[in-house]
Design an enzyme around this catalytic site. Structure first.
Site, mmCIF file in Angstrom:
data_model
loop_
_atom_site.group_PDB
_atom_site.id
_atom_site.type_symbol
_atom_site.label_atom_id
_atom_site.label_comp_id
_atom_site.label_asym_id
_atom_site.label_seq_id
_atom_site.Cartn_x
_atom_site.Cartn_y
_atom_site.Cartn_z
ATOM 1 N N ALA A 291 -0.453 9.705 -0.590
ATOM 2 C CA ALA A 291 -1.729 8.987 -0.605
ATOM 3 C C ALA A 291 -1.538 7.535 -1.023
ATOM 4 C CB ALA A 291 -2.710 9.685 -1.544
ATOM 5 N N TYR A 292 -0.716 7.315 -2.033
ATOM 6 C CA TYR A 292 -0.454 5.952 -2.502
ATOM 7 C C TYR A 292 0.282 5.160 -1.427
ATOM 8 C CZ TYR A 292 1.450 2.147 -5.339
ATOM 9 O OH TYR A 292 1.798 0.918 -5.832
#
Length: 246
Positions: A154-155
């Site tokens: 996600a990052y």
């Protein structure tokens, strides 16, 4: 407050701690007046300003949510009112939440992407409208996009968007003499990065690059200083500052 004639002015978001603070301090030492934008930690922002002032530099702190276009407009207004204009914008504000794709809390995903993607877009949009000719826009990305560590999906996805915004904007500003680049740090010894990691993990990460140490915030600030100032022929690039890890 007036700067010296011809002095350049920088806005650094996320400038109260970690890599952002090191960037603010380095640009101030390079002779720029610095506007430090921060989210919540007023004490740390004030310490950064005081540290710059103690060394003879120019700095102020402004609280601003980078995902809020009105707050970012006010940030640029403040910079222009205090120092006369804006020449460099460094978007270092960001948050990192880690978990596997299977288990990731989508509410947290939305919160992270609001800062890292929307925030980057808003800051770059305002910078594109208001940075003076001869200026530079610099966004902080990450080397983990290539490293593909588990729990970082996600990052890394949010920082992939940062790269895309940066490289497209560089072309959109054709004829303006404004450079746009992204800087992608590798593992860097900041409070954010070290939190929750044991000594074995930190040592393993440190040895993944040929220099065999973690990056320091000052290492990243050095790269930003280069493309904020003398490196006018570096444009539309993602620069990996990671000691040769990838």
């Amino acid at each position: 407050m007036n700067t010296t004639i011809g002095q350049r002015v920088a806005i650094v978001t996320g400038g109260s701690r970690g890599i952002g603070r090191a960037i603010a301090e380095r640009l101030a030492s390079d002779g720029l007046a610095v506007v430090i934008a921060y989210g919540n930690n007023t004490d740390e922002a004030d310490k950064t300003v005081d540290g710059i002032a103690a060394k003879g530099g120019w700095a102020i702190a402004v609280k601003a949510d980078v995902s809020d276009e009105d707050a970012v407009n006010e940030l640029f207004d403040k910079a222009e009112k205090e120092y006369g204009g804006v020449d460099v914008v460094v978007n270092s504000a960001g948050i990192m939440i880690l978990d596997t794709v299977a288990n990731f809390d989508l509410t947290k995903l939305d919160r992270m992407h609001r800062t890292n993607i929307r925030g980057t877009f808003v800051v770059n949009q305002r910078a594109a409208r208001r940075v003076r000719s001869g200026g530079a826009i610099i966004n902080l990305s990450t080397s983990v996009k290539k490293l593909a560590f588990p729990t970082y999906a996600a990052y890394a996805a949010s920082k992939g968007a940062v790269d895309a915004i940066s490289l497209v904007l560089a072309k959109e500003l054709r004829g303006r003499d404004i450079t746009v680049n992204a800087v992608a740090p590798g593992p860097t010894a900041t409070e954010l990065f070290l939190e929750g990691k044991d000594a074995e993990t930190i040592d393993r990460l440190a040895k993944m690059n040929p220099i065999e140490r973690l990056g320091r915030p000052e290492d990243i600030a050095e790269v930003v200083s280069f493309i904020a100032g003398p490196a006018r022929w570096v444009n539309g690039q993602t620069i990996y500052a990671n000691g040769g890890m990838v």
